[in-house]
Design an enzyme around this catalytic site. Structure first.
Site, PDB file in Angstrom:
ATOM      1  N   HIS A   1       0.653  -1.314   0.052  1.00  0.00           N
ATOM      2  CA  HIS A   1       0.132  -0.173  -0.017  1.00  0.00           C
ATOM      3  C   HIS A   1       0.992   1.223  -0.021  1.00  0.00           C
ATOM      4  O   HIS A   1       2.232   1.424   0.018  1.00  0.00           O
ATOM      5  CB  HIS A   1      -0.947   0.085   1.298  1.00  0.00           C
ATOM      6  CG  HIS A   1      -2.094  -1.037   1.294  1.00  0.00           C
ATOM      7  ND1 HIS A   1      -1.912  -2.249   1.402  1.00  0.00           N
ATOM      8  CD2 HIS A   1      -3.414  -0.698   0.661  1.00  0.00           C
ATOM      9  CE1 HIS A   1      -2.971  -2.975   1.159  1.00  0.00           C
ATOM     10  NE2 HIS A   1      -4.150  -1.914   0.629  1.00  0.00           N
TER      11      HIS A   1
ATOM     12  N   LYS B   1      -0.455   4.700   4.789  1.00  0.00           N
ATOM     13  CA  LYS B   1      -1.123   3.828   5.529  1.00  0.00           C
ATOM     14  C   LYS B   1      -0.455   3.240   6.707  1.00  0.00           C
ATOM     15  O   LYS B   1       0.837   3.114   7.017  1.00  0.00           O
ATOM     16  CB  LYS B   1      -1.361   2.336   4.712  1.00  0.00           C
ATOM     17  CG  LYS B   1      -2.446   1.518   5.256  1.00  0.00           C
ATOM     18  CD  LYS B   1      -2.785   0.386   4.287  1.00  0.00           C
ATOM     19  CE  LYS B   1      -3.573  -0.486   5.015  1.00  0.00           C
ATOM     20  NZ  LYS B   1      -4.875  -0.043   5.505  1.00  0.00           N
TER      21      LYS B   1
END
Length: 249
Positions: free
Chosen positions: A135, A139
């Site tokens: 990601h 995040k």
């Protein structure tokens, strides 16, 4: 055209909140009645359903507030909740309908079903399983909520508890791999929207099941579909398997 409903957006200024806002604004059957972030106090009575992509703390506060007055329904996309926070969401679902998912993608939810079936049919004594995810750099939780959903699918397929078969991250001198354990690995870099891969490996072959998110709007579209579905449901805790009709009542 479906009946018009009134939706709110929690975490409206975040990346997912903005994506949800764009999807809702493009629909003719939705009125966006509230856009807010943590610390702001919306009029809950204006909404039939609220889509929440905020933080674990804000999601719990919102669920408690909605449950206290018997509505509106919620769609919760926040990840990284603690066991105590999970329990608070479950308690709120006794009073209101809540759809909670670590991923609102149709493709990911199909992947979850495939992974469960594969884990059920491939003998744990012969097949090792590794789940990897990647990601964007912003995040803050790892592994991702979707990776944990995939881990739960493996555990369900093997009739095990995930916490009993989950391995710590590979690091240092770990010794040989234990039979039947599941490994997780995470990458945080750049602007990666979401990559998830489940690898099944035996001595003779490797099976890889994966999903790649190309545009963040796919999650927003799924969350809006969940909102349209849950707004008229009875109290309870639901997920995308319910929304998509994959789970029989």
């Amino acid at each position: 055209m479906s009946a018009i409903f009134h939706a709110g957006i929690s975490g409206a200024r975040g990346r997912m909140g903005r994506a949800v806002s764009a999807v809702l604004d493009a629909r003719e059957d939705v009125v966006v009645a509230a856009r807010f972030d943590r610390g702001e106090s919306p009029d809950l009575s204006l909404c039939d359903v609220i889509i929440d992509f905020s933080t674990p703390e804000a999601s719990v506060e919102l669920a408690q507030a909605c449950a206290a007055v018997g509505g509106p329904a919620l769609v919760i996309g926040s990840t990284g909740l603690t066991e105590e926070q999970d329990a608070e969401i479950l308690k709120a679902a006794e009073k209101i309908a809540i759809v909670r998912s670590g991923n609102f993608s149709l493709g990911v939810n199909i992947l979850i079903g495939l992974v469960e079936h594969a884990a059920q049919r491939l003998d744990a004594r012969d097949w090792d399983i590794e789940i990897s995810e990647a990601h964007h750099r912003r995040k803050v939780d790892a592994p991702s909520g979707t990776a944990l959903m995939l881990g739960e699918a493996v555990a369900n397929g093997r009739a095990e508890d995930l916490e009993d078969i989950r391995m710590p991250p590979w690091d240092g001198i770990t010794g040989p791999r234990e039979t039947g354990k599941i490994g997780f690995s995470s990458t945080r870099a750049g602007g990666i929207i979401g990559e998830h891969t489940v690898l099944f490996a035996s001595d003779d072959e490797v099976l890889t099941l994966s999903h790649s998110a190309i545009d963040r709007s796919l999650f927003a579209k799924g969350a809006v579909a969940a909102a349209a579905w849950v707004r008229s449901r009875k109290p309870g805790l639901y997920d995308m398997q319910d929304v998509l009709g994959f789970r029989q009542a």
